[in-house]
Write a protein that holds these residues in place. Structure first.
Motif, short mmCIF file in Angstrom:
data_model
loop_
_atom_site.label_atom_id
_atom_site.label_comp_id
_atom_site.label_asym_id
_atom_site.label_seq_id
_atom_site.Cartn_x
_atom_site.Cartn_y
_atom_site.Cartn_z
N SER A 77 9.88 0.86 -0.01
CA SER A 77 8.69 1.70 0.16
C SER A 77 9.01 3.18 0.01
O SER A 77 8.22 3.95 -0.53
N GLU A 89 3.96 2.91 3.83
CA GLU A 89 4.68 3.15 5.07
C GLU A 89 6.16 2.74 4.98
O GLU A 89 6.48 1.65 4.55
N THR A 97 6.38 -3.22 5.55
CA THR A 97 5.35 -3.49 4.54
C THR A 97 4.91 -4.94 4.66
O THR A 97 5.74 -5.85 4.64
N ASP A 116 4.88 -2.15 -4.65
CA ASP A 116 5.76 -2.27 -3.49
C ASP A 116 5.41 -3.58 -2.80
O ASP A 116 4.24 -3.89 -2.60
MG LIG Z 1 8.40 -1.50 2.72
#
Ligand SMILES: [Mg+2]
Ligand SMILES: Nc1nc2c(ncn2[C@@H]2O[C@H](COP(=O)(O)OP(=O)(O)OP(=O)(O)O)[C@@H](O)[C@H]2O)c(=O)[nH]1
Ligand SMILES: [K+]
Length: 368
Positions: A77, A89, A97, A116
């Motif tokens: 991330s 985040e 995540t 992501d």
């Molecule tokens: Mg992450």
């Protein structure tokens, strides 16, 4: 018994069986059985399993997508947020995540989607955590970044590769040069244009019998083809995706250790936190994406180098180019002049719709 249990039983039996001439047929059978069970995980007969639909729903944008796969907290991330400017985040605890977070970036004039993904762990493909959803998204990407912690890259890479393979994803590989043709009669005939070093007629026959193909013509053109390659051809649902092994957190190691890391093929060491070596990562990304930039030259003017039309390899004819600009252009198309690698002459070549363009070609369209 669940599919996962059946898989486990076969894996256990394979681990117990020593490979030699006498066991080749049996091992071939086991490998074929395993592939058939895994197929159910990838796309169960009733639907709803591993195929389209099980991943996270994300609107796809851009000419190509890059998915980030890795263990929790390796820095996926952090990297994605900085590359795209989209907030995802990042924190020191695992599984920060929880869903796919899409962002976009433009590189060499190409709009790319960066995905992501939640961290995955061993057993992901068999249903641990959100692993199956993550891998299902990875299956649809044009490029995968396997993000690894630089402190233990090789072991993690082996685990992750195995997880993706169990889901029919082949990293940095080409489809095997093997063909199988079903016949009405005549048994199994194997021909090879290269020496067979890692595959054996007994194994091939065992696998074919598992697939209920007692009559077939098998042709092997690939040096070092394995029985796994052969099964991949029979299954036919494999995806061949390029991957970069991103070794993150190099700020935590010494220069001497860094030198050793450069020996891992397809890898790029970086620090997403300190933004080290990101240029190299993006250059390698660009090469692996294998995209084709085409510059437009209006008649009697200089080419426009500022905004190329970006096409995907394999879909980069003059017709694809026209479609990428505007469907109407095709109706008025007479011919085109092309300069660059794909042109026969340095002074340019007059071409039609089926001409295949190359990266950084220049094109001028003539209308009727
Ligand atoms: Mg992450
Ligand atoms: N030293 C160092 N720490 C980093 C680097 N990149 C990320 N981190 C730290 O690693 C931790 C995890 O970062 P994330 O970006 O949340 O990792 P992730 O892979 O997205 O994690 P999950 O979403 O939980 O799977 C955070 O504390 C980051 O600050 C780096 O290059 N160097
Ligand atoms: K984290």
């Amino acid at each position: 018994m669940t599919t996962a249990q059946k898989i486990k039983d076969i894996e256990d039996e394979m681990a117990k069986t020593q490979k030699n001439k006498a066991t080749e047929y049996h091992l071939g059978q086991l490998k074929a059985k395993l592939a058939k069970l895994r197929r159910d995980l990838i796309a169960p007969p009733g639907g709803g399993g591993g195929g389209p639909g099980i991943g996270f729903d994300v609107a796809r944008t851009g000419i190509a997508s890059v998915g980030f796969v890795g263990f929790p907290s390796v820095g996926k991330s952090t990297l994605m947020s900085k590359l795209t400017g989209t907030h995802s985040e990042a924190a020191s605890y695992e599984f920060t995540t929880l869903t796919t977070v899409p962002g976009t970036m433009t590189y060499n004039g190409a709009r790319l989607q960066i995905l992501d993904l939640p961290g995955i762990i061993e057993g992901a493909k068999d249903g641990k955590g959100r692993g199956r959803q993550v891998i299902a998204v990875a299956r649809t990407c044009n490029l995968i970044f396997i993000v690894l912690d630089v402190l233990k890259p090789l072991n993690d890479l082996a685990i992750l590769t195995n997880e993706l393979e169990g889901f029919g994803i082949r990293l940095n590989k080409k489809p095997p040069a093997i063909t199988v043709r079903k016949k009405e009669s005549g048994g199994v005939a194997i021909t090879n244009t290269v020496p067979l070093t890692k595959i054996d007629a007994q194994e091939i026959k065992a696998v074919l019998s598992e697939y209920r193909m007692s009559n077939a013509a098998v042709a092997i053109h690939q040096p070092d083809a394995t029985i796994e390659d052969f099964i991949d051809v029979l299954e036919g649902n494999r995806v061949y995706v390029p991957a970069i092994f991103v070794l993150n957190k190099i700020d935590a190691i010494s220069i001497e250790e860094l030198d050793l890391l450069y020996k891992i093929p397809n890898s790029v060491p970086i620090s997403s936190k300190l933004w080290l070596n990101i240029d190299e990562l993006l250059e390698v990304m660009w090469k692996k994406l294998n995209l084709v930039r085409v510059y437009t030259k209006p008649r009697g003017q200089q080419p426009d180098y500022s905004s190329p039309v970006v096409l995907r390899r394999g879909r980069c004819t003059v017709e694809d180019f026209c479609n990428a600009i505007h469907k109407e252009i095709l109706k008025q198309f007479r011919n085109a002049m092309v300069w660059g690698t794909s042109a026969k002459h340095s002074r340019g070549q007059k071409v039609g719709l089926d001409h295949v363009l190359e990266d950084e070609d220049i094109i001028c369209i003539f209308k009727k």
